[in-house]
Design an enzyme around this catalytic site. Sequence first.
Site, PDB file in Angstrom:
ATOM      1  N   ASP A   1      28.327  14.260  -9.796  1.00 12.79           N
ATOM      2  CA  ASP A   1      28.524  15.407 -10.672  1.00 12.79           C
ATOM      3  C   ASP A   1      29.505  16.346  -9.992  1.00 12.79           C
ATOM      4  O   ASP A   1      29.522  16.436  -8.773  1.00 12.79           O
ATOM      5  CB  ASP A   1      27.210  16.171 -10.848  1.00 12.79           C
ATOM      6  CG  ASP A   1      26.255  15.446 -11.757  1.00 12.79           C
ATOM      7  OD1 ASP A   1      26.727  14.677 -12.598  1.00 12.79           O
ATOM      8  OD2 ASP A   1      25.043  15.656 -11.622  1.00 12.79           O
TER       9      ASP A   1
ATOM     10  N   GLU B   1      10.649 -13.828  16.918  1.00  9.45           N
ATOM     11  CA  GLU B   1       9.524 -13.243  16.181  1.00  9.45           C
ATOM     12  C   GLU B   1       9.625 -11.732  16.028  1.00  9.45           C
ATOM     13  O   GLU B   1       9.000 -11.142  15.171  1.00  9.45           O
ATOM     14  CB  GLU B   1       8.193 -13.628  16.840  1.00  9.45           C
ATOM     15  CG  GLU B   1       7.882 -12.968  18.171  1.00  9.45           C
ATOM     16  CD  GLU B   1       8.540 -13.684  19.357  1.00  9.45           C
ATOM     17  OE1 GLU B   1       9.273 -14.656  19.112  1.00  9.45           O
ATOM     18  OE2 GLU B   1       8.341 -13.259  20.498  1.00  9.45           O
TER      19      GLU B   1
ATOM     20  N   ASP C   1      13.143  -9.897  25.090  1.00  5.90           N
ATOM     21  CA  ASP C   1      13.236  -9.731  23.633  1.00  5.90           C
ATOM     22  C   ASP C   1      12.416  -8.549  23.165  1.00  5.90           C
ATOM     23  O   ASP C   1      12.834  -7.763  22.341  1.00  5.90           O
ATOM     24  CB  ASP C   1      12.697 -10.977  22.914  1.00  5.90           C
ATOM     25  CG  ASP C   1      13.677 -12.123  23.002  1.00  5.90           C
ATOM     26  OD1 ASP C   1      14.631 -11.999  23.783  1.00  5.90           O
ATOM     27  OD2 ASP C   1      13.474 -13.120  22.294  1.00  5.90           O
TER      28      ASP C   1
ATOM     29  N   ASN D   1      10.944 -14.353  27.410  1.00  6.58           N
ATOM     30  CA  ASN D   1      10.828 -14.069  25.985  1.00  6.58           C
ATOM     31  C   ASN D   1      10.139 -12.733  25.729  1.00  6.58           C
ATOM     32  O   ASN D   1      10.612 -11.903  24.962  1.00  6.58           O
ATOM     33  CB  ASN D   1      10.062 -15.221  25.334  1.00  6.58           C
ATOM     34  CG  ASN D   1       9.867 -15.000  23.862  1.00  6.58           C
ATOM     35  OD1 ASN D   1      10.817 -14.732  23.158  1.00  6.58           O
ATOM     36  ND2 ASN D   1       8.632 -15.089  23.416  1.00  6.58           N
TER      37      ASN D   1
ATOM     38  N   ALA E   1       9.925 -19.511  23.009  1.00  6.13           N
ATOM     39  CA  ALA E   1      10.960 -18.610  23.489  1.00  6.13           C
ATOM     40  C   ALA E   1      12.084 -18.465  22.469  1.00  6.13           C
ATOM     41  O   ALA E   1      12.661 -17.399  22.321  1.00  6.13           O
ATOM     42  CB  ALA E   1      11.521 -19.118  24.814  1.00  6.13           C
TER      43      ALA E   1
END
Length: 868
Positions: free
Chosen positions: A322, A280, A698, A694, A276
């Site tokens: 420029d 990743e 996530d 998780n 958890a």
Amino acid sequence: MKRKEMNNVELTGQDGLTTQQAQLQLAQVGANELVAARKPHWWQQVAHHLSDVSSLVLLFAVGLATYMAVAQGGGWTKPLVIGAILVINVVIGMYQEASAEKALAALQSMSLPTTTVRREGIAQSVPAKDVVPGDLVLLKAGDQVPADGIVLSSTNLAVDEAVLTGESVPVTKETLTDVTALRDTHQVFSGTAVTAGTAVIQVVTTGMATELGQIAGLLNRTKKRATPLQGRLNRLSGWLTSFAIIGGFIIFALSIWMQNQGMADSLMIGISLAVAAVPETLPIIVTISLAHGVKRMAKRNAIMRRVNAVETIGGVDVIASDKTGTLTQNQMTITQYWTPNTQNPMAAEHLSPAGADLMKYLGLATNAEIQVVAGEEKTTGDPTELAIVRWLASHDHSRQAFEHAAPRIAEDPFDSTKKTMATIHRLSDDEQLVIVKGAFDRLPVAWRQGEQAQAQRIHDEFGQKALRVLSVGYKVVPTTTKVAWASLATDLTFAGLVGIIDPPRPEVIPAIREAKRAGIKSVMITGDHMVTAEAIAREIGLLTPGQLVMSGDELRTLTDDELAAKIQNVAVYARVSPTDKIRIVQSWQQAGKTVAMTGDGVNDAPALKAADVGIAMGITGTEVSKGAADMVLTDDNFATIIAAVKEGRTVYQNILKAVEFLVGVNFAQIFLMVGAVLMGWGAPLIAEQLLLINVLADGIPGFYISREPGEKEAMEQPPVANEESLFARGLGSRLAIRATTFTFLTLGVYALGRFVLTNNQATVGMTMTFLVLAVGSMIDIYAIKDRQPLTLGSLRRNPVLNWSLLLAVALVILIATVPGLQAMFGLVALPAVAWLVVIPGMFLPTLVLELTKRVQQQRPARLRAELD
Ligand code: ADP
Ligand code: MG
């Protein structure tokens, strides 16, 4: 090189291929492109995702759960649930990667080069990938050679073959006259750059069959490099991973020591915590955020040729641009002229006899053309020269008529290093006319008494009015004189000078102001005279009190150290040549600054490569400059660079927001688990619950934070320094606040559920903790996605995020309330009163972050007030 193959070439006719032949060829030999590396198989991708740290640990967990099921006889839900989570993890990972790659592939197709071919007798611009063997390709200075071929006709052709040979001195090429005597000098190769001259070539091989294709075969095998930010985040990930694993190990050790829980159970909970807490999704969120940045930049006319540049442009400290065409409109018009022996300049509308002569000389030494096709004006050539052609037309003259009377014999083309151009014309059998036009101070004039001072005065007067000045001189020589430019262009008679107005782009003024607020220094670079440059720079707000104008001549006398001491105070470089640009870039870089530099000519390529972000012009730029650039402006506009900076900064912010979202709760999870075990409560969440949080929290909403549009505040802060920590600018403290809130909240909720609301029912505490942690950590994405206090408007800005969040929250509630699912995840039905704790608990972290924002908001407001 491949002489044999080229020896057997059948020559295409003058008119080139027919459209039909070209199509047939294309179908037979394929597109003229370097084939990308083969895509990995789906099973290779699966294997790749399974080899992630978190997948490996999950795999181990599945094994462990299976072992426990077998050993204890039954209880197969655990291995099945963890197995399913592993599958979902891999599927989400693959989906995310696929969408990132799709976005990047779209990016590559945006910056396709074009080339000019002659088919059916008509010169036409086609995508370079459609060029086929047998095609006649027209090349000029600044072009990239699109395929390998032989030179059928050429004038002064020189090619830079550094891509193939590493040798950067241009090689001269010759027209092939005898097919049996083919040499290297008769061949040109794909990917090389035409530095001078013109040519018609016949294509022999295309795509992977070219010399470059053979090298590209090797290139495909080299690995993709991580961007600097990706590198930093990878290090952060590594660090967090070790932290997660240590956390997992501590939990494992503690639960054995304090709880006398079984070895296998303790191990399982340790493993889950590690899984958890490993972020990743982070690397892929970086990729997808960069890809979104590329898309948004393209919408704003900035095409990225290198993904890394998205990140770099957001952090630039200096933009060296420029003047002509980028800061100004490139719509040049002659407004005034002056000829010797008159006191004052004349308006362009009134033509004196001397003025008519001046006009004639200018017209003769000009190459630009304006044609009216179907009522529409079609222009070819240099904008400065177009101004001349327009001036002629407004007085009913034309270049062609002048040239008829005095045909051109030879030309020494304009070049921005020498800043002049010369032509020779036939006047009669024994007389020819030499005309040189160009920068006033570069014109080799034999001045008559008192004339020079007066001319200088008029020149400066024009310059102060922000006019670009072009001067002309001439001389008549006998026809017997050979064409040797160095000796011909001397002792000229001064014919006069013209003042050309090139108004600034109106959008540049606010863009420069915005850059300044964002802590970015804008620098002007021009071949024009100091006086002109200074006037325009002042007009657009680029030259402010205390800032200097430096001429190319002064620049060249300075040593590197002297330049370094001055560079911070120079806002305008006038009368510079392309080679001076590199020194400017390098001097800034030595001061630790990130530099963006614009360019359009072949000679600009080295400076574009040296800059951290090389920016080429989409309209007026040469193919070579585009090839050397990191970014191409499709509208040649300075304001677009600033828009790109803003997008770049948005990408960086979104990545940091993702870090904040992913990492804060990971820490809280570790503290929660360790804290509860230390209190003697045992594990407050079981493995399946941790893993579910998780995956859902996530993986789903976190991914869509990359779609956040930019915030106003992005352009009100100084650029991110190269060595700036990820945790600077409040990220560290916000992470700390978030982790602390969650730790105490979840511990409190657990204690309430277990000891106050019920009589030591651990499962009630567990279910409540699960709900608060899962839903609470998802909805506080709203507090994270906006640095400004949340409003209804900002809630609506990212619909995909809302939907994905709704889905994830619904899933969590479903799992926590539907009896069958509950059991699978070790959850129980809650008494009604528990919901009175859980629901406010879910919103508490968001509330805390919002309150912090309101407190912190005072500070940036002050900072802004100081800047204005
Ligand atoms: P910039 O970088 O601003 O485009 P250039 O190097 O092209 O500046 O031009 C510098 C000077 O050279 C101008 O001020 C003008 O006097 C002269 N010049 C520009 N274009 C031409 C041209 N086509 N022919 C002759 N002289 C030119
Ligand atoms: Mg120019």
